[in-house]
Write an enzyme that holds these catalytic residues in place. Structure first.
Site, short mmCIF file in Angstrom:
data_model
loop_
_atom_site.label_atom_id
_atom_site.label_comp_id
_atom_site.label_asym_id
_atom_site.label_seq_id
_atom_site.Cartn_x
_atom_site.Cartn_y
_atom_site.Cartn_z
N HIS A 54 0.90 -1.09 -0.08
CA HIS A 54 -0.08 0.11 0.01
C HIS A 54 0.95 1.28 -0.11
O HIS A 54 2.16 1.32 0.33
CB HIS A 54 -1.03 0.12 1.26
CG HIS A 54 -2.08 -1.03 1.11
ND1 HIS A 54 -2.89 -1.03 2.13
CD2 HIS A 54 -2.23 -2.01 0.31
CE1 HIS A 54 -3.98 -2.02 1.71
NE2 HIS A 54 -3.09 -2.78 0.68
N GLU A 56 0.95 3.84 1.75
CA GLU A 56 1.64 4.34 3.18
C GLU A 56 2.80 3.39 3.53
O GLU A 56 4.04 4.09 3.98
CB GLU A 56 0.55 4.23 4.43
CG GLU A 56 -0.64 5.06 4.11
CD GLU A 56 -1.54 4.26 3.49
OE1 GLU A 56 -2.98 4.74 3.63
OE2 GLU A 56 -1.47 3.34 2.35
N CYS A 88 -6.44 2.24 5.40
CA CYS A 88 -7.03 0.75 5.47
C CYS A 88 -6.76 0.41 7.09
O CYS A 88 -5.89 1.02 7.82
CB CYS A 88 -6.87 -0.09 4.65
SG CYS A 88 -5.02 -0.99 5.01
N CYS A 91 -2.99 -0.23 7.52
CA CYS A 91 -2.09 1.00 7.50
C CYS A 91 -2.38 1.87 8.49
O CYS A 91 -1.49 2.37 9.25
CB CYS A 91 -2.50 1.61 6.23
SG CYS A 91 -1.73 0.85 4.79
#
Length: 250
Positions: A54, A56, A88, A91
């Site tokens: 992801h 992040e 999410c 994260c």
């Protein structure tokens, strides 16, 4: 507003991700005391075939490479993350454990949002946090360039995704440029925190569940190709790194 300035950069990076066949979610990590961009990330799940790649985590890896693991812990409380889509749950938990100072995001993550849409990981009391983090959480500000973030996601999902387990028929994919879901501010902020963040002039936005800006979308921002954004961000990150090393030698 500084939030809009930095979110525009994140949106530009998300557009770059879209143009390179990735889910258009992107972020920048800003050193709050100086306002400098110190790292950036965009989704890499399609290219890497890794579900945890992801945006992040891509940015966190850059910071670790620059400062080392110990340096990450020391600096994260002074970082504001600007990300086009709400982090999410995974994260959000990682950001909390790193003791991030603040998260600013565009649109909510309806299926996996960890800052209020599904769970409020940033405020819960069960996630592990650093021992010196008495607040046990971080501030999260939603709704900055929300419609632009939504439209980039819509652009992606009307395309054919060859890696999708069950590709949708092209006839089922219709691009909606006119309607947007209500902005549910109360999922993320109470009214007092909303007014403290945005000012009393925007009080009616909270009650009416509407965006801070006008109803229009910045189409130029999301429809323009951003071929130079990586080079721009690399230069900004190098400048931050230079200043860090310069300060450490003083």
């Amino acid at each position: 507003m500084q939030h809009i300035k930095h979110m525009r950069t994140a949106v530009r990076l998300a557009r770059y991700a879209l143009d390179h066949d990735e889910t258009p979610v992107a972020c920048i990590f800003v050193h709050t005391p100086t306002g400098q961009v110190m790292a950036y990330g965009m989704n890499d799940t399609n290219k890497s075939l890794t579900g945890v790649a992801h945006a992040e985590f891509m940015g966190i890896d850059q910071i670790k490479a620059m400062l080392g693991s110990r340096g990450v812990v020391d600096v994260f409380k002074d970082i504001t993350l600007y990300v086009t889509v709400e982090p999410c749950i995974m994260c959000a938990s990682a950001l909390k454990q790193l003791d991030i100072g603040k998260v600013v995001f565009g649109c909510g993550n309806e299926r996996f949002g960890g800052n209020g849409t599904v769970l409020s990981v940033n405020h819960d009391t069960c996630t592990l946090v650093p021992k010196n983090n008495s607040a046990a959480g971080y501030e999260s500000i939603p709704g900055i360039l929300r419609k632009e973030a939504i439209m980039l996601l819509r652009y992606f999902y009307v395309r054919q995704n060859e890696r999708a387990p069950k590709p949708r028929s092209k006839s089922d994919r219709v691009l909606d440029k006119n309607t947007f879901p209500p902005m549910e501010w109360s999922k993320y902020l109470n009214e007092e925190a909303f007014i403290e963040t945005f000012g009393d002039d925007y009080r009616t936005c909270f009650a009416n569940k509407v965006d801070l800006s006008s109803n229009s979308v910045d189409w130029d921002l999301i429809d323009s190709h951003q071929d130079n954004i990586i080079q721009e961000l690399e230069e900004q990150c190098k400048m931050f790194k230079f200043n860090v090393h310069k300060k450490s030698k003083v």
